[in-house]
Each structure stands twice: as structure tokens, then as C-alpha cells.
Design a protein around this motif. Sequence first.
Motif, short mmCIF file in Angstrom:
data_model
loop_
_atom_site.label_atom_id
_atom_site.label_comp_id
_atom_site.label_asym_id
_atom_site.label_seq_id
_atom_site.Cartn_x
_atom_site.Cartn_y
_atom_site.Cartn_z
N LEU A 1 0.79 -1.22 0.00
CA LEU A 1 0.00 0.00 0.00
C LEU A 1 0.83 1.28 0.00
O LEU A 1 0.40 2.29 -0.54
N THR A 2 2.02 1.25 0.57
CA THR A 2 2.83 2.47 0.61
C THR A 2 3.17 2.97 -0.79
O THR A 2 3.34 4.17 -1.00
N ALA A 3 3.24 2.07 -1.77
CA ALA A 3 3.54 2.47 -3.15
C ALA A 3 2.38 3.24 -3.77
O ALA A 3 2.55 3.92 -4.79
N LEU A 4 1.19 3.18 -3.15
CA LEU A 4 0.02 3.89 -3.67
C LEU A 4 -0.11 5.30 -3.11
O LEU A 4 -0.93 6.08 -3.58
N GLU A 5 0.69 5.62 -2.10
CA GLU A 5 0.60 6.90 -1.40
C GLU A 5 0.62 8.08 -2.36
O GLU A 5 1.53 8.22 -3.19
N ASP A 6 -0.41 8.92 -2.27
CA ASP A 6 -0.57 10.15 -3.05
C ASP A 6 -0.67 9.94 -4.56
O ASP A 6 -0.54 10.90 -5.33
N LYS A 7 -0.90 8.73 -5.00
CA LYS A 7 -1.12 8.48 -6.43
C LYS A 7 -2.58 8.78 -6.74
O LYS A 7 -3.46 8.57 -5.92
N LEU A 8 -2.83 9.30 -7.94
CA LEU A 8 -4.18 9.60 -8.37
C LEU A 8 -4.64 8.50 -9.32
O LEU A 8 -3.94 8.15 -10.27
N ARG B 1 -4.02 7.95 0.86
CA ARG B 1 -3.19 8.84 1.67
C ARG B 1 -3.42 8.54 3.14
O ARG B 1 -4.56 8.36 3.58
N ASP B 2 -2.34 8.48 3.88
CA ASP B 2 -2.38 8.29 5.33
C ASP B 2 -3.21 7.07 5.73
O ASP B 2 -4.00 7.11 6.68
N GLY B 3 -3.05 5.98 4.98
CA GLY B 3 -3.68 4.73 5.36
C GLY B 3 -5.12 4.54 4.93
O GLY B 3 -5.75 3.56 5.32
N LEU B 4 -5.66 5.48 4.15
CA LEU B 4 -7.04 5.36 3.68
C LEU B 4 -7.16 5.75 2.21
O LEU B 4 -6.42 6.61 1.72
N PHE B 5 -8.11 5.14 1.54
CA PHE B 5 -8.47 5.59 0.20
C PHE B 5 -9.40 6.77 0.37
O PHE B 5 -10.25 6.79 1.25
N ARG B 6 -9.22 7.79 -0.47
CA ARG B 6 -9.99 9.02 -0.34
C ARG B 6 -10.48 9.46 -1.72
O ARG B 6 -9.72 9.40 -2.69
N PRO B 7 -11.74 9.90 -1.81
CA PRO B 7 -12.24 10.37 -3.10
C PRO B 7 -11.56 11.68 -3.49
O PRO B 7 -11.16 12.46 -2.63
#
Length: 149
Positions: free
Chosen positions: A49-56, A73-79
Motif C-alpha cells: 500500500l505504501t507504493a500507492l501513497e498520493d497516487k491519483l 493517503r495516510d492509510g485510507l483511500f480518499r475520493p
Amino acid sequence: MSDFTIPKFRLPGFVAALGHKLPQWPHGLALVAGLNAALKMKLLPESELTALEDKLFRVQVLDTGGTAHFTYRDGLFRPVFRAEREPDLAFAANLSAYLQLLARQEDPDTLFFNRELEITGDTELGLLVKNMLDAVEWPKLPRLPLPSR
């Protein structure tokens, strides 16, 4: 008795024409709710999951006219309600292809090579996401009894 299979289908064109005119934010909220539920159920490999950080990310359902943007971001998926840049990774397919993926009836490679799933953006990120989805162990749901005739 055979398992139910999801047929390949395409919704009529008017559905997408109407869908494009509707607000898109509910799609992002629904997708993020599902992804965060998968996180909470520990279905997604945390080490990746860290590789997904701040990716759109962008997911388009072509025959419904629906589009969802989200980030991790910060451990959660965000819309993401207003994407201000091109996504790092984007998926586009008809509803039937996504349903076949979820049901594990088809794999992303087959859909991609049959031109039923379009993947654009960062190739390495795409491969990581594909491998993450392949690693998901979906919980077994109890079979519902069929009504007698």
C-alpha cells in the motif's frame, strides 16, 4: 449445477449519455467505501500500500458514463472530487468487464489483451495494482438455496 457466469454485455448508449450528465462524486464515494472496507477486512496486502501513497487513480465505467477519481493517503483511500492533473493510473471498461473481474471470471490480462479493459498511466504502478488484486482472498459467501419449483 454450474455457477452463475456474468455474460459480456454493453448497456445501451443512452445510459452513458445520461450518466455523463449526472454528478460523478457518488461514484468516487462508493468506490472508496468499498476499498476502505477491503482495507478494514485486511483483504489488501498492507506491504504494497505504501507504493500507492498520493497516487491519483481514475476508474471509468464506459457504458454507464460513470467516473471515479481517488487517491490513497495516510492509510485510507480518499475520493478526489476535482482531479487537477492526469491520473497516475487509469482504468476504463464496460460494466460487464468490471463485474467479471470482481467475480474472478476473467483476469485483467485477458480483458486487456481482448481490448475490453483499457489501462493507461504508470506501467509499474499498474502491475503493482494488478498483483495486489490478484492476491486478494475474497471471503467465501454462503450459497443461497435455490427456490424449489
